[in-house]
Design a protein around this motif. Sequence first.
Motif, short mmCIF file in Angstrom:
data_model
loop_
_atom_site.label_atom_id
_atom_site.label_comp_id
_atom_site.label_asym_id
_atom_site.label_seq_id
_atom_site.Cartn_x
_atom_site.Cartn_y
_atom_site.Cartn_z
N PRO A 11 0.76 -1.24 0.09
CA PRO A 11 0.20 -0.02 0.07
C PRO A 11 0.93 1.32 0.10
CG PRO A 11 -0.53 -1.44 1.68
CD PRO A 11 0.61 -2.20 1.24
N THR A 12 0.44 2.20 -0.52
CA THR A 12 1.10 3.73 -0.73
C THR A 12 0.70 4.38 0.50
OG1 THR A 12 -0.55 4.66 -2.12
CG2 THR A 12 1.31 3.61 -3.20
N LYS A 13 1.49 5.44 0.78
CA LYS A 13 1.29 6.44 1.89
C LYS A 13 1.10 5.76 3.13
CE LYS A 13 -1.06 9.77 -1.09
NZ LYS A 13 -2.25 10.32 -1.51
N ILE A 14 2.24 4.76 3.61
CA ILE A 14 2.12 4.08 4.86
C ILE A 14 3.18 4.75 5.48
CG2 ILE A 14 2.95 2.01 5.76
CD1 ILE A 14 0.37 1.82 4.54
N GLN A 15 3.01 5.31 6.70
CA GLN A 15 3.87 6.04 7.57
C GLN A 15 4.17 5.23 8.87
OE1 GLN A 15 4.98 9.51 6.97
NE2 GLN A 15 3.97 8.99 4.97
N SER A 16 3.67 4.14 9.13
CA SER A 16 3.89 3.57 10.27
C SER A 16 3.12 2.28 10.18
CB SER A 16 3.03 4.17 11.69
OG SER A 16 1.84 3.97 11.63
N TRP A 17 3.75 1.19 11.23
CA TRP A 17 3.39 -0.05 11.20
C TRP A 17 1.92 -0.25 11.39
CZ3 TRP A 17 4.76 -4.50 9.59
CH2 TRP A 17 4.11 -5.68 10.19
N GLN A 18 1.26 0.74 12.31
CA GLN A 18 -0.01 0.85 12.49
C GLN A 18 -0.52 1.14 11.10
OE1 GLN A 18 -1.93 -0.31 15.19
NE2 GLN A 18 -3.55 -0.12 13.83
N ASP A 19 -0.17 2.18 10.28
CA ASP A 19 -0.87 2.24 9.02
C ASP A 19 -0.78 0.94 8.09
OD1 ASP A 19 -1.05 5.08 9.79
OD2 ASP A 19 0.43 5.74 8.44
N PHE A 20 0.07 0.25 8.13
CA PHE A 20 0.39 -0.91 7.29
C PHE A 20 -0.78 -1.74 7.63
CE2 PHE A 20 2.11 -5.18 6.77
CZ PHE A 20 2.30 -4.97 5.18
N LYS A 21 -0.69 -2.13 9.14
CA LYS A 21 -1.72 -3.10 9.57
C LYS A 21 -3.12 -2.58 9.08
CE LYS A 21 -1.11 -3.83 13.93
NZ LYS A 21 -0.93 -4.15 15.23
N SER A 22 -3.48 -1.19 9.22
CA SER A 22 -4.91 -0.91 9.03
C SER A 22 -4.91 -1.25 7.50
CB SER A 22 -4.89 0.47 9.03
OG SER A 22 -4.68 0.69 10.59
N SER A 23 -3.86 -0.91 6.47
CA SER A 23 -4.18 -1.20 5.16
C SER A 23 -4.48 -2.43 4.66
CB SER A 23 -2.92 -0.58 4.31
OG SER A 23 -1.93 -1.54 4.49
N LEU A 24 -4.28 -3.52 5.72
CA LEU A 24 -4.53 -4.86 5.42
C LEU A 24 -5.99 -5.25 5.66
CD1 LEU A 24 -1.45 -6.46 6.66
CD2 LEU A 24 -1.73 -5.65 4.34
N GLU A 25 -6.83 -4.53 6.51
CA GLU A 25 -8.22 -4.85 6.88
C GLU A 25 -8.95 -5.14 5.47
OE1 GLU A 25 -9.63 -1.68 9.22
OE2 GLU A 25 -8.18 -1.89 10.69
N GLY A 26 -9.69 -6.20 5.80
CA GLY A 26 -10.64 -6.76 4.48
C GLY A 26 -9.73 -7.48 3.57
N LEU A 27 -8.73 -7.63 3.57
CA LEU A 27 -7.97 -8.78 2.98
C LEU A 27 -7.99 -10.01 3.10
CD1 LEU A 27 -4.54 -6.73 2.11
CD2 LEU A 27 -6.82 -6.85 0.80
#
Length: 108
Positions: A11-27
């Motif tokens: 995912p683009t625009k990831i600023q933190s580990w939490q952002d990364f984890k959030s971007s995976l929701e629904g996958l």
Amino acid sequence: MLEKHHFASIPTKIQSWQDFKSSLEGLTKKQKGDTFEALTLAYLLLEPRYATKLKEIWPLRQVPVEVSDYLGLPVTDEGIDFVAKTVDNKYWAIQCKYKLSLIHISEP
């Protein structure tokens, strides 16, 4: 040889580990694993302590036949995600596992 599609799932625009984890929701679990593998690959290529040690990194299915034969790599999936060749011509088998809360990097 690595190609752009290896990084397409990050995912683009990831600023933190939490952002990364959030971007995976629904996958799906597989999609999360594939995305984490792409992130791991990018990390190994960009983090200086690894980038300076690694000469080549291949996803397991793209390891050259001569390297696979030399290493005796299994034909079936036994958990290896990448194979890396170091600048001193040693090989690393790399396994990536996405976990929600724990991160552990095991160095050779």
